[in-house]
Design a protein around this motif. Structure first.
Motif, PDB file in Angstrom:
ATOM      1  N   ALA A 402       0.843  -1.197   0.000  1.00  0.00           N
ATOM      2  CA  ALA A 402       0.000   0.000   0.000  1.00  0.00           C
ATOM      3  C   ALA A 402       0.882   1.252   0.000  1.00  0.00           C
ATOM      4  O   ALA A 402       0.570   2.261  -0.637  1.00  0.00           O
ATOM      5  N   LYS A 403       2.007   1.165   0.710  1.00  0.00           N
ATOM      6  CA  LYS A 403       2.894   2.331   0.830  1.00  0.00           C
ATOM      7  C   LYS A 403       3.777   2.480  -0.409  1.00  0.00           C
ATOM      8  O   LYS A 403       3.990   3.583  -0.914  1.00  0.00           O
ATOM      9  N   TYR A 404       4.307   1.354  -0.912  1.00  0.00           N
ATOM     10  CA  TYR A 404       5.074   1.448  -2.163  1.00  0.00           C
ATOM     11  C   TYR A 404       4.180   1.971  -3.282  1.00  0.00           C
ATOM     12  O   TYR A 404       4.581   2.813  -4.082  1.00  0.00           O
ATOM     13  N   ASN A 405       2.947   1.452  -3.352  1.00  0.00           N
ATOM     14  CA  ASN A 405       2.051   1.877  -4.428  1.00  0.00           C
ATOM     15  C   ASN A 405       1.664   3.348  -4.302  1.00  0.00           C
ATOM     16  O   ASN A 405       1.503   4.040  -5.305  1.00  0.00           O
ATOM     17  N   GLN A 406       1.548   3.835  -3.078  1.00  0.00           N
ATOM     18  CA  GLN A 406       1.280   5.266  -2.903  1.00  0.00           C
ATOM     19  C   GLN A 406       2.474   6.086  -3.405  1.00  0.00           C
ATOM     20  O   GLN A 406       2.295   7.129  -4.038  1.00  0.00           O
ATOM     21  N   LEU A 407       3.684   5.602  -3.164  1.00  0.00           N
ATOM     22  CA  LEU A 407       4.860   6.297  -3.708  1.00  0.00           C
ATOM     23  C   LEU A 407       4.819   6.317  -5.236  1.00  0.00           C
ATOM     24  O   LEU A 407       5.179   7.315  -5.867  1.00  0.00           O
ATOM     25  N   VAL A 408       4.377   5.196  -5.817  1.00  0.00           N
ATOM     26  CA  VAL A 408       4.274   5.134  -7.284  1.00  0.00           C
ATOM     27  C   VAL A 408       3.298   6.205  -7.779  1.00  0.00           C
ATOM     28  O   VAL A 408       3.555   6.904  -8.768  1.00  0.00           O
ATOM     29  N   ARG A 409       2.185   6.361  -7.061  1.00  0.00           N
ATOM     30  CA  ARG A 409       1.209   7.401  -7.454  1.00  0.00           C
ATOM     31  C   ARG A 409       1.824   8.787  -7.321  1.00  0.00           C
ATOM     32  O   ARG A 409       1.692   9.640  -8.194  1.00  0.00           O
ATOM     33  N   ILE A 410       2.502   9.016  -6.213  1.00  0.00           N
ATOM     34  CA  ILE A 410       3.109  10.335  -5.984  1.00  0.00           C
ATOM     35  C   ILE A 410       4.133  10.621  -7.082  1.00  0.00           C
ATOM     36  O   ILE A 410       4.272  11.758  -7.547  1.00  0.00           O
ATOM     37  N   ALA A 411       4.826   9.567  -7.530  1.00  0.00           N
ATOM     38  CA  ALA A 411       5.877   9.733  -8.548  1.00  0.00           C
ATOM     39  C   ALA A 411       5.324  10.202  -9.888  1.00  0.00           C
ATOM     40  O   ALA A 411       6.085  10.598 -10.772  1.00  0.00           O
ATOM     41  N   GLU A 412       3.997  10.167 -10.059  1.00  0.00           N
ATOM     42  CA  GLU A 412       3.417  10.688 -11.307  1.00  0.00           C
ATOM     43  C   GLU A 412       3.528  12.205 -11.392  1.00  0.00           C
ATOM     44  O   GLU A 412       3.337  12.784 -12.449  1.00  0.00           O
ATOM     45  N   ASP A 413       3.818  12.836 -10.272  1.00  0.00           N
ATOM     46  CA  ASP A 413       3.999  14.288 -10.266  1.00  0.00           C
ATOM     47  C   ASP A 413       5.362  14.599 -10.901  1.00  0.00           C
ATOM     48  O   ASP A 413       6.406  14.285 -10.323  1.00  0.00           O
ATOM     49  N   PRO A 414       5.371  15.198 -12.093  1.00  0.00           N
ATOM     50  CA  PRO A 414       6.647  15.383 -12.801  1.00  0.00           C
ATOM     51  C   PRO A 414       7.574  16.380 -12.104  1.00  0.00           C
ATOM     52  O   PRO A 414       8.768  16.429 -12.402  1.00  0.00           O
TER      53      PRO A 414
END
Ligand SMILES: O=C(O)[C@@H](CO)OP(=O)(O)O
Ligand SMILES: [Mg+2]
Length: 433
Positions: A402-414
């Motif tokens: 859940a936490k790694y995947n949230q980081l993946v979502r945050i990483a969409e911010d260029p």
């Protein structure tokens, strides 16, 4: 209307199936902020005090008391408070408790409200949580380098190994996605390497492997083998981090560390020698809690010996407590601090510790607990504060993913850069071949 209209807590269950606190904060404009509180197993003595459960007939008692405090006294005190005023809210909660370690209302009760209010504020402002955290902290957001649990021992794995964690840091990863993928490759290669040796591949509390290897050296050899099996180069593509969790090895009656799996005791000097030996023979970039939480003198000696080459992280040593961190800085003990929201008890207090660490040149590592939930607040905390490093656990169970995947979502911010190895400023040039 960003004022608190309603606060509601409930008991839910964490990744070990133990009761924990979840809090909903509802604002006047109908926004819901929700947060769940994590819980440690290898805890430091100076942590904020959670109301914790026993087993058997006491199961649920401590957490239910904390839940009752949120729904009663805390709800009455914070209703009407503006969720955007995080620092004032956290101060109100600390003052309401009135004890040094938040023991009266329970640190788990207080933290749940603190984090849920922060989420409600971010949502009311239609701001991503990490951006709101960055604003509260006055920091530039960025994506952290993960250190990922591969092999587990200590209190997270029935003391199958003496050392608690051997972790992989995907040093050559150019992005967060790549870092996670590399860690997944190393973990699955480690499982293959263990299976090939006929060793167990049982899961420990954080989803790491629990093979019960007899010494730290054997575990480090296995780490190197796993990195190579994954088609990566140890010391260049992947470096190793260790959490000794030495407080749980400390035998107070003996005045020495008990390496039970190895069948021997070690004093302070022998511990330092053992760890220095590991860093000479293996690509070790970071060692956490190498010594006991009260051995300040030992920490200073350890830091003199190894602090210019690797990260020496204080977890039980500092317990995300500003005064303990300041003491460490004065004594030259460690050069990094583990940051756990529930050791501190409020978001503002946690941000304060990160700021103090930075000011002193200490590396902050945002960390999960061994008992976790699906709550991914720490991903936003690490990204928002640009902490540079995060320790979540392994890449195998949903509480961690859940936490790694949230980081993946945050990483969409260029706009957000990836920290890479900037959190390892002292890394010995000799590590890479
Ligand atoms: O020691 C640690 O760093 C943590 C997380 O790995 O463990 P626990 O939450 O049990 O204290
Ligand atoms: Mg630790």
């Amino acid at each position: 209307m960003t004022r608190i209209a309603r606060v509601h807590a409930r008991q839910i269950f964490d990744s070990r199936g133990r009761p924990t606190v979840e809090v909903d904060v509802l604002t006047g404009d109908g926004v819901l902020g929700r947060a769940a509180v994590p819980s440690g197993a290898s805890t430091g003595s100076s942590e904020a005090w959670e109301m914790r459960d026993g087993t058997g007939e006491y199961a649920g008692l401590g957490v239910r008391t904390a839940v009752g405090h949120v729904n009663g006294e805390i709800a009455r005190a914070v209703t009407g408070h503006d969720v955007r005023e995080q620092a004032a809210l956290d101060k109100l909660l600390i003052d309401l408790d009135g004890t040094e370690h938040l023991a009266r209302l329970g640190a788990n009760a207080i933290l749940g409200v603190s984090l849920a209010a922060c989420r409600a504020a971010a949502d009311s402002l239609r701001t991503p949580l990490y951006r709101w955290v960055a604003e509260l902290a006055g920091t530039a957001p960025g994506l952290p380098m993960p250190m990922v649990n591969i092999l587990s021992g200590g209190l997270h794995a029935g003391r199958g190994m003496d050392v608690q964690d051997f972790l992989a840091v995907p040093a050559s990863a150019a992005s967060l996605d790549e870092a996670i993928e590399m860690a997944i490759r190393v973990r699955s290669a480690a499982a293959d390497a263990l299976a090939a040796r006929g060793l167990p591949t049982l899961l420990a509390d954080e989803g790491g492997l629990s093979p019960g290897l007899e010494t730290g050296r054997v575990a480090l050899e296995l780490m190197v083998e796993a990195i190579e099996r994954a088609g990566l180069t140890p010391g260049r593509d992947v470096v190793v981090a260790i959490d000794v969790a030495a407080h749980s090895l400390w035998d107070a009656a003996e005045g020495r560390y008990h390496l039970a799996r190895e069948g021997r005791y070690a004093d302070r000097a022998e511990m330092i020698e053992m760890i220095a030996g590991w860093t000479e023979d293996f690509p070790v970039a970071s060692v956490e809690d190498a010594l006991d939480e009260e051995d300040w003198q030992g920490w200073t000696l350890l830091t003199e010996r190894l602090g210019d080459r690797i990260n020496l992280i204080g977890d039980d040593l500092f317990t995300t407590d500003r005064r303990r961190l300041e003491q460490g800085v004065r004594l030259g003990a460690a050069n990094g601090v583990l940051v756990k929201v529930n050791q501190n008890g409020t978001l503002s207090g946690t941000l304060d510790v990160i700021a103090a660490a930075r000011a002193a040149g200490y590396v902050p590592v945002v960390s999960a607990r061994s008992g976790e939930t699906e709550d991914s607040f720490i991903s936003d905390l690490a990204a928002g504060t640009g902490a540079g490093q995060i320790k979540i656990g392994s890449v195998r169970t949903s509480d961690r993913m859940a936490k790694y995947n949230q980081l993946v979502r945050i990483a969409e911010d260029p706009a957000l850069g990836f920290a890479g190895m900037t959190g390892y400023p002292r890394l010995a040039a000799g590590l890479a071949p």
